[in-house]
Design a protein around this motif. Sequence first.
Motif, PDB file in Angstrom:
ATOM      1  N   GLY A 172     103.067   0.883  -1.415  1.00  0.00           N
ATOM      2  CA  GLY A 172     103.662  -0.213  -1.746  1.00  0.00           C
ATOM      3  C   GLY A 172     104.771  -0.770  -0.997  1.00  0.00           C
ATOM      4  N   ASN A 173     105.506   0.481  -0.297  1.00  0.00           N
ATOM      5  CA  ASN A 173     106.785   0.066   0.323  1.00  0.00           C
ATOM      6  C   ASN A 173     106.455  -0.815   1.545  1.00  0.00           C
ATOM      7  N   CYS A 174     107.404  -1.794   1.672  1.00  0.00           N
ATOM      8  CA  CYS A 174     106.736  -2.914   2.822  1.00  0.00           C
ATOM      9  C   CYS A 174     108.199  -3.660   3.278  1.00  0.00           C
ATOM     10  N   GLY A 175     108.106  -4.208   4.430  1.00  0.00           N
ATOM     11  CA  GLY A 175     109.124  -5.083   4.858  1.00  0.00           C
ATOM     12  C   GLY A 175     108.661  -6.212   5.497  1.00  0.00           C
ATOM     13  N   LEU A 176     109.497  -7.138   6.017  1.00  0.00           N
ATOM     14  CA  LEU A 176     109.065  -8.327   6.971  1.00  0.00           C
ATOM     15  C   LEU A 176     110.324  -8.703   7.490  1.00  0.00           C
ATOM     16  N   GLY A 184     114.352 -20.897   6.188  1.00  0.00           N
ATOM     17  CA  GLY A 184     114.117 -19.841   7.075  1.00  0.00           C
ATOM     18  C   GLY A 184     112.752 -19.818   7.664  1.00  0.00           C
ATOM     19  N   THR A 185     112.278 -19.011   8.545  1.00  0.00           N
ATOM     20  CA  THR A 185     111.173 -18.863   9.431  1.00  0.00           C
ATOM     21  C   THR A 185     110.715 -17.356   9.181  1.00  0.00           C
ATOM     22  N   LEU A 186     109.292 -17.104   8.586  1.00  0.00           N
ATOM     23  CA  LEU A 186     109.016 -15.928   8.671  1.00  0.00           C
ATOM     24  C   LEU A 186     108.437 -15.550  10.160  1.00  0.00           C
ATOM     25  N   LEU A 187     108.760 -14.294  10.456  1.00  0.00           N
ATOM     26  CA  LEU A 187     108.289 -13.730  11.736  1.00  0.00           C
ATOM     27  C   LEU A 187     106.916 -13.013  11.755  1.00  0.00           C
ATOM     28  N   SER A 188     106.818 -12.421  10.286  1.00  0.00           N
ATOM     29  CA  SER A 188     105.732 -11.619  10.159  1.00  0.00           C
ATOM     30  C   SER A 188     105.342 -11.554   8.543  1.00  0.00           C
ATOM     31  N   GLY A 189     104.122 -11.111   8.239  1.00  0.00           N
ATOM     32  CA  GLY A 189     103.968 -10.941   6.883  1.00  0.00           C
ATOM     33  C   GLY A 189     104.273  -9.562   6.349  1.00  0.00           C
ATOM     34  N   PRO A 190     104.306  -9.179   5.047  1.00  0.00           N
ATOM     35  CA  PRO A 190     104.752  -7.845   4.768  1.00  0.00           C
ATOM     36  C   PRO A 190     103.882  -6.743   5.590  1.00  0.00           C
ATOM     37  N   LEU A 211     120.395  -8.126   9.162  1.00  0.00           N
ATOM     38  CA  LEU A 211     120.755  -7.668   7.911  1.00  0.00           C
ATOM     39  C   LEU A 211     119.356  -7.698   6.986  1.00  0.00           C
ATOM     40  N   ALA A 212     119.476  -6.291   6.597  1.00  0.00           N
ATOM     41  CA  ALA A 212     118.396  -5.946   5.694  1.00  0.00           C
ATOM     42  C   ALA A 212     118.570  -6.127   4.197  1.00  0.00           C
ATOM     43  N   LEU A 213     117.773  -6.759   3.376  1.00  0.00           N
ATOM     44  CA  LEU A 213     117.956  -6.882   2.066  1.00  0.00           C
ATOM     45  C   LEU A 213     116.865  -6.497   1.206  1.00  0.00           C
ATOM     46  N   TYR A 214     117.376  -5.713  -0.009  1.00  0.00           N
ATOM     47  CA  TYR A 214     116.319  -4.969  -0.529  1.00  0.00           C
ATOM     48  C   TYR A 214     115.896  -6.322  -1.840  1.00  0.00           C
ATOM     49  N   THR A 215     114.553  -6.016  -1.973  1.00  0.00           N
ATOM     50  CA  THR A 215     114.273  -6.948  -3.233  1.00  0.00           C
ATOM     51  C   THR A 215     112.861  -6.303  -4.058  1.00  0.00           C
ATOM     52  N   TYR A 272     110.847  -1.078  -2.010  1.00  0.00           N
ATOM     53  CA  TYR A 272     110.529   0.333  -2.044  1.00  0.00           C
ATOM     54  C   TYR A 272     109.963   0.609  -3.425  1.00  0.00           C
ATOM     55  N   PRO A 273     109.034   0.078  -3.670  1.00  0.00           N
ATOM     56  CA  PRO A 273     108.385   0.383  -5.233  1.00  0.00           C
ATOM     57  C   PRO A 273     108.306   1.720  -5.552  1.00  0.00           C
TER      58      PRO A 273
END
Length: 105
Positions: free
Chosen positions: A81-85, A64-70, A45-49, A100-101
């Motif tokens: 500045g567009n990024c995901g993790l 939760g557990t982060l699997l990567s940084g942005p 599930l992808a969530l925009y923030t 998605y700034p």
Amino acid sequence: MPPSGRIVRIRLLQFPPGPGVELFQTEHASHEPPERIADYGLQHLALYTDDIQAAAKRLEMAGGTLLSGPHPLAGIDSGQGNCGLYARTPWGMLIELIAYPAGIQ
């Protein structure tokens, strides 16, 4: 629901004028491992923030557990500045947080 299982909590989220999401917490039911990113079917599930760092911190605080940084996004999602993790929920589901700034093409 198997006979041994039961629903403990239900939360219904509405995102007007868009979709709704139903979240269920169950207990006493057998479970299969969560899907992986390359598996068929719903696997994440992808969530925009607007603030990926704050969202990642809240996700971790909730167990939760982060699997990567942005990481920078590519293709039509690329932009300044567009990024995901990616992260795993406490029950193992794969979650993607995206920002998605710069907008998307």
